[in-house]
Write an enzyme that holds these catalytic residues in place. Structure first.
Site, PDB file in Angstrom:
ATOM      1  N   VAL A  13      -7.715  50.370 -21.241  1.00 31.75           N
ATOM      2  CA  VAL A  13      -7.473  50.088 -19.823  1.00 31.75           C
ATOM      3  C   VAL A  13      -6.404  51.162 -19.108  1.00 31.75           C
ATOM      4  O   VAL A  13      -6.483  51.533 -17.854  1.00 31.75           O
ATOM      5  CB  VAL A  13      -7.307  48.570 -19.455  1.00 31.75           C
ATOM      6  N   SER A  14      -5.426  51.574 -19.967  1.00 33.37           N
ATOM      7  CA  SER A  14      -4.444  52.386 -19.546  1.00 33.37           C
ATOM      8  C   SER A  14      -4.749  53.825 -19.159  1.00 33.37           C
ATOM      9  O   SER A  14      -5.019  54.405 -20.191  1.00 33.37           O
ATOM     10  CB  SER A  14      -3.033  52.040 -20.231  1.00 33.37           C
ATOM     11  N   PRO A  15      -4.843  54.387 -18.122  1.00 33.73           N
ATOM     12  CA  PRO A  15      -5.049  55.917 -17.899  1.00 33.73           C
ATOM     13  C   PRO A  15      -4.092  56.751 -18.523  1.00 33.73           C
ATOM     14  O   PRO A  15      -4.075  57.697 -19.167  1.00 33.73           O
ATOM     15  CB  PRO A  15      -5.024  55.993 -16.454  1.00 33.73           C
ATOM     16  N   ALA A  17      -2.287  55.797 -21.196  1.00 36.72           N
ATOM     17  CA  ALA A  17      -2.213  55.572 -22.790  1.00 36.72           C
ATOM     18  C   ALA A  17      -3.425  56.541 -23.129  1.00 36.72           C
ATOM     19  O   ALA A  17      -3.322  57.460 -24.017  1.00 36.72           O
ATOM     20  CB  ALA A  17      -2.948  54.184 -23.078  1.00 36.72           C
TER      21      ALA A  17
END
Length: 240
Positions: A13-15, A17
């Protein structure tokens, strides 16, 4: 001589990451490092450390001629800037990503991460080839193609192509048992390592020293800590 080691905690979900993952996977700077990828649930980490996602933080501020602006104005400004910052770092580090955010962002990725944790648990961290293949596909499909990877039918189809239908079915079956327990353990591990957001990187250099870093804007410091030679031109100058 001992090799440099990096542990990268990720949630699809984390851009940011995703950007860190792509750089560690593909940029020549880190090719001599042993990188371990650990799937966690970002929502669980944020809850554990009492953190609030930046796009959900509201504030009030002075407005021209109005005295005060609505509390959600600060959140809207912050969300717009975070999205712009995502684009800036992706462009700077040459990471493929769409300009627009995916529809209905952020999605619930608990199902995804449980399956990835189950896969990693089955193979072991010393053998992450299948996990890396799955992460490659999931990050690309979500951040480049904007596919709804959190939907079971989309996730099942994607992992079927990457792992084969039988292996994907096994991983899905293990998600609520082995995967749930492994994901919780991984998230607790990230919290114990000091993580309060993603990407979180725990690095050990050739001298045996360990240090943790947060955020794609600290990849230059990661390289310096590990004694890696950085490019003298291009986007890496933004990491000085």
């Amino acid at each position: 001589m001992p090799r440099n080691k990096i542990t990268l905690y990720v949630d699809t979900v984390s851009p940011f990451a995703y950007i860190a993952y792509y750089v560690l996977r593909h940029h020549a700077v880190f090719q001599g490092c042993d990188v371990t990828y650990v799937p966690i649930f970002l929502g669980g980490l944020m809850k554990a450390c009492g953190n609030t996602a930046p796009i959900n933080i509201t504030s009030t501020r002075e407005g021209p001629g109005t005295g005060r602006e609505p509390a959600d104005r600060g959140a809207a400004d912050k969300k717009a800037w975070i999205n712009r910052n995502r684009q800036l770092w992706a462009d700077t580090l040459q990471v493929p990503i769409k300009k627009e955010l995916p529809d209905n962002f952020p999605p619930m990725t608990l199902g995804i991460m449980r399956q990835l944790a189950a896969l990693d648990e089955a193979d072991g961290r010393g053998r992450q080839q299948r996990l890396v293949q799955a992460l490659d596909a999931l990050f690309h499909d979500f951040w480049v193609e904007h596919r709804e990877t959190h939907k079971p039918e989309v996730l099942g189809s994607l992992l079927g192509k990457v792992l084969g239908s039988d292996a994907a079915a096994t991983v899905a079956a293990e998600a609520s048992g082995t995967g749930k327990a492994a994901l919780l353990r991984n998230t607790d591990e990230a919290f114990a390592a000091g993580a309060f957001g993603l990407p979180w990187m725990v690095c050990t250099n050739a001298a045996g020293q360990t240090e943790s870093f947060w955020g794609v804007d600290h990849l230059g410091q990661v390289a310096t800590f590990l004694g890696l030679k950085r490019p003298e031109a291009g986007g890496w100058k933004a990491l000085l």
